[in-house]
Scaffold this motif. Structure first.
Motif: not given
Length: 168
Positions: A27-30, A53-56
Motif C-alpha cells: 500500500a502506498s500514499y504520495a 495518490t493512493y495505491e494498493l
C-alpha cells in the motif's frame, strides 16, 4: 511565459507485507506536485498539478523469478489539475484551464518473464478513468515488449521490440 519552483516537498509512504515467499502485498500514499507547460487562452502557463495518490497492490514471483505478476488499484485526488478549455493560446495551440476536485481511479495488471533462456517478455494493461471527460491521458493502455539475447559469436547482442496501444 515561464515559471520556476523551488523547495517543494512531496511526501511518500509505503508498506510492504510478504504474504509468503512468492507473494507480497503493498500500500502506498504520495503527495503529487507536477509542474506543467500547457497554457491558457492568454498564453499563461497553468499552475502546477497538485494532489494525492493512493495505491494498493500485489507482486508475485514464481518459477525462481522467471514469471512475475503484478496487480494494482490506484486512486488520485487532484486539488489542482487541468482540462481543455476549447479555445486556443495566442500561438494557436490548444488552450487549457485549471480545475479542482478531480478524481482518477484505475488498475494495472502486468506480467513479465523468461519464456526460454535469453527470451524475455513483458506485458501490461492499464485502465484509468477520471471525473472530467476530456483528460490528457489515455483511458486504456496495453503494452507488450520482448527481447532475445543472441547466442554464440553474437552473444553480446540483444534484439527486441515492443508495441503500445492506447485509447484516444
Amino acid at each position: 511565459s515561464e515559471k520556476r519552483e523551488k523547495g517543494v516537498i512531496t511526501p511518500f509512504a509505503g508498506l510492504v507485507w510478504d504474504l509468503n515467499l512468492n507473494v507480497s502485498l503493498y500500500a502506498s500514499y504520495a503527495s503529487v506536485y507536477q509542474p506543467v507547460t500547457v497554457q491558457d487562452e492568454q498564453g499563461k502557463v497553468l499552475d502546477p498539478q497538485e494532489g494525492v495518490t493512493y495505491e494498493l497492490g500485489s507482486k508475485a514471483a514464481f518459477l525462481g523469478g522467471k514469471l512475475n505478476l503484478g496487480a494494482a488499484l490506484f486512486w488520485k485526488r487532484w486539488e489542482n489539475t487541468y482540462e481543455a478549455s476549447g479555445g486556443l493560446t495566442p500561438t494557436g495551440a490548444s488552450a487549457y484551464r485549471n480545475v479542482s476536485g478531480v478524481m482518477e481511479r484505475g488498475y494495472e495488471l502486468e506480467a513479465s518473464g523468461e519464456l526460454r533462456p535469453g527470451w524475455q517478455v513483458q506485458g501490461s494493461l492499464v485502465q484509468n478513468v477520471s471525473s472530467i471527460a476530456d483528460t490528457y491521458f489515455p483511458k486504456q493502455q496495453v503494452k507488450l515488449h520482448t527481447s532475445y539475447r543472441l547466442s554464440g559469436a553474437l552473444r553480446p547482442f540483444t534484439v527486441g521490440g515492443g508495441a503500445r496501444w492506447q485509447s484516444g
